[in-house]
Motif scaffolding. Structure first.
Motif, PDB file in Angstrom:
ATOM      1  N   VAL A   1       0.854  -1.196   0.000  1.00 31.98           N
ATOM      2  CA  VAL A   1       0.000   0.000   0.000  1.00 31.98           C
ATOM      3  C   VAL A   1       0.891   1.249   0.000  1.00 31.98           C
ATOM      4  N   THR A   2       0.671   2.149  -0.941  1.00 33.84           N
ATOM      5  CA  THR A   2       1.417   3.418  -0.939  1.00 33.84           C
ATOM      6  C   THR A   2       0.421   4.563  -0.792  1.00 33.84           C
ATOM      7  N   ALA A   3       0.655   5.417   0.183  1.00 30.08           N
ATOM      8  CA  ALA A   3      -0.281   6.526   0.438  1.00 30.08           C
ATOM      9  C   ALA A   3      -0.115   7.637  -0.598  1.00 30.08           C
ATOM     10  N   ILE A   4      -1.248   8.212  -0.996  1.00 29.16           N
ATOM     11  CA  ILE A   4      -1.227   9.418  -1.852  1.00 29.16           C
ATOM     12  C   ILE A   4      -1.552  10.604  -0.938  1.00 29.16           C
ATOM     13  N   ASN A   5      -0.542  11.441  -0.700  1.00 25.39           N
ATOM     14  CA  ASN A   5      -0.747  12.579   0.202  1.00 25.39           C
ATOM     15  C   ASN A   5      -1.159  13.844  -0.541  1.00 25.39           C
TER      16      ASN A   5
ATOM     17  N   LEU B   1      -5.109  11.162   0.904  1.00 25.03           N
ATOM     18  CA  LEU B   1      -6.239  11.343  -0.021  1.00 25.03           C
ATOM     19  C   LEU B   1      -6.665   9.995  -0.576  1.00 25.03           C
ATOM     20  N   GLY B   2      -5.690   9.112  -0.716  1.00 30.66           N
ATOM     21  CA  GLY B   2      -5.991   7.784  -1.260  1.00 30.66           C
ATOM     22  C   GLY B   2      -4.757   6.901  -1.158  1.00 30.66           C
ATOM     23  N   TYR B   3      -4.819   5.763  -1.815  1.00 31.28           N
ATOM     24  CA  TYR B   3      -3.739   4.779  -1.707  1.00 31.28           C
ATOM     25  C   TYR B   3      -3.612   4.058  -3.042  1.00 31.28           C
ATOM     26  N   VAL B   4      -2.411   3.622  -3.346  1.00 30.48           N
ATOM     27  CA  VAL B   4      -2.225   2.765  -4.513  1.00 30.48           C
ATOM     28  C   VAL B   4      -2.022   1.347  -3.988  1.00 30.48           C
TER      29      VAL B   4
ATOM     30  N   PRO C   1       2.064   7.273  -7.057  1.00 26.99           N
ATOM     31  CA  PRO C   1       3.177   6.749  -6.255  1.00 26.99           C
ATOM     32  C   PRO C   1       2.931   5.288  -5.906  1.00 26.99           C
ATOM     33  N   ASN C   2       3.914   4.450  -6.204  1.00 24.57           N
ATOM     34  CA  ASN C   2       3.742   3.010  -5.992  1.00 24.57           C
ATOM     35  C   ASN C   2       5.058   2.439  -5.487  1.00 24.57           C
ATOM     36  N   GLN C   3       5.106   2.077  -4.210  1.00 26.68           N
ATOM     37  CA  GLN C   3       6.346   1.628  -3.569  1.00 26.68           C
ATOM     38  C   GLN C   3       7.448   2.648  -3.827  1.00 26.68           C
ATOM     39  N   GLN C   4       8.592   2.201  -4.409  1.00 29.16           N
ATOM     40  CA  GLN C   4       9.695   3.158  -4.610  1.00 29.16           C
ATOM     41  C   GLN C   4       9.572   3.935  -5.919  1.00 29.16           C
TER      42      GLN C   4
END
Ligand SMILES: Cc1cc2nc3c(=O)[nH]c(=O)nc-3n(C[C@H](O)[C@H](O)[C@H](O)COP(=O)(O)OP(=O)(O)OC[C@H]3O[C@@H](n4cnc5c(N)ncnc54)[C@H](O)[C@@H]3O)c2cc1C
Length: 384
Positions: A70-74, A99-102, A207-210
């Protein structure tokens, strides 16, 4: 396979599986019919952008804690190529953790199925539904499992087959394909998603992991060309197309593409039958709204069923289904309108529209209530 269930869900993708889990504590028997033989093989290899509102639904079902990728979208940074104006939506301004997550579609699908296997819902794999007919107070579901046809009955058939079935839907071609890939970049993402509009179509970096999940839309010919390009040439083309906000693009993996269409059913309910998720509406991925809308379909249908208590007679009745359809209409209609409008307004080089877009983006940036309204709409849907 059980010959009769109170509720039959056609399709055990993320939307169908969410509904089955949300119904686990109701008195109704639930059977999920899934065409895949092997549930460890996800239908798609793709990332999904989930809104914070979708996280809340998955938390209530105990699924959120099971996801590791899970990667957070800030922040979401919105701009247009060759035009003035940009805007930024931020989690801080919305007073939310993100705001969301990938997330990964496959991981989410597996987590839902692991939870389903422990619930009272029965899941039948390798079961392909061929047709659903109305039959005096019931729906009759024709299904084939390992080449053996059989006929099942139910009070309510919920079609969550992702749009693979026979439902009549309005179809609108965009003459655009989406190229999906994973990229790494010179600069870190710091939780920022980028939505950049270009005359050829939108390009999104999530944004997804690195690195980032890339969704690059363009004409079918251009996307075919990009798929065939050697890696270094592709990375240069992406840099030229996207600009310099994340520095150089360093690597790309897993390039694949999809044709983009808008499809939706004008009537999502019929006697003892209802469509949800992508079966009811398939949206352009420009604003990452498709699955979030499908999840809200599943959640609200579960609430409508729960409100029936133990009343099996009312399950699948015309009045119950029409109340559900009108309850969903604003959310669905405005998501279709919003997504389609974004694509039409932003995917062209018309000089008047270009200035209008610049003004719109600047107004969004300098008028916080407008920004707040758009952010809430994307996170929680039309009912806020
Ligand atoms: C390029 C692209 C990027 C996207 N990105 C995002 C994003 O970032 N965020 C977002 O919210 N959404 C996104 N979407 C949309 C998202 O993928 C869908 O909304 C989501 O997959 C819909 O889930 P579903 O369960 O309705 O359908 P599906 O995921 O398609 O699942 C349907 C299930 O039904 C089964 N099935 C099919 N036919 C039958 C049958 N006859 N009998 C029994 N079972 C059957 C299938 O095997 C499958 O398991 C994107 C879509 C595309 C094309």
């Amino acid at each position: 396979m059980q010959s009769h269930s109170d509720i039959i869900i056609v399709g055990g993708g993320p939307v169908g599986a969410t509904l089955a889990l949300a119904l686990a504590d109701t008195p109704f028997s639930v059977q999920v019919l899934e065409a895949r033989e092997d549930l460890s093989r996800a239908v798609y290899k793709r990332t999904l952008a989930l809104s914070y509102g979708s996280r809340l639904i998955l938390e209530r079902l105990g699924i959120w804690a099971q996801l590791s990728d899970v990667t957070a979208i800030n922040n979401i940074h919105i701009s247009q190529r060759g035009g003035l104006g940009m805007s930024q939506l931020t989690a801080t301004e919305e007073n939310l953790p993100a705001l969301g997550y990938v997330v990964d579609y496959g991981e989410l699908d597996s987590a839902l199925h692991a939870a389903l296997s422990k619930s009272k819902a029965s899941v039948v794999t390798g079961a392909r539904v061929n047709s659903i007919r109305n039959s005096a107070g019931y729906a009759q579901v024709q299904v084939t499992q390992t080449d053996v046809p059989c006929s099942l009955t139910t009070r309510l058939a919920v079609v969550a087959d992702g749009g693979a079935g026979q439902a009549q839907r309005v179809t609108q071609e965009y003459d655009q394909h989406a190229l999906l890939a994973t990229v790494t970049t010179e600069l870190p993402h710091n939780g920022c998603a980028y939505e950049r509009f270009t005359p050829e179509g939108p390009v999104a970096l999530l944004p997804n992991q690195q690195g980032f999940a890339l969704v690059w839309t363009g004409t079918p010919d251009r996307v075919a060309e990009l798929l065939a390009m050697p890696e270094d040439e592709f990375l240069t083309a992406l840099h030229t197309h996207f600009g310099d906000r994340v520095g150089q693009f360093l690597t790309v993996t897993g390039r694949t593409s999809f044709p983009l269409v808008l499809r939706y059913a004008q009537d999502t309910v019929a006697s003892h039958q209802v469509l949800i998720g992508n079966a009811a509406q398939t949206l352009h991925p420009v604003a990452g709204q498709g699955f979030n809308l499908g999840l809200r379909d599943a959640w609200e249908l579960a609430q409508a069923i729960r409100e029936l208590g133990t009343n099996k007679e009312a399950l699948g009745s015309r009045s119950m289904l029409q109340a559900f359809q009108s309850q969903r209409r604003t959310d669905t209609g405005s998501s279709i309108f919003f997504t389609d409008l974004l694509v039409r307004l932003f995917s062209n080089d018309h000089p008047i529209l270009k200035h209008g877009r610049s003004l719109g983006l600047m107004a969004l940036q300098y008028f916080p209530p407008a920004r707040h309204m758009i952010a809430r709409r994307m996170i929680f849907g039309a009912r806020g």
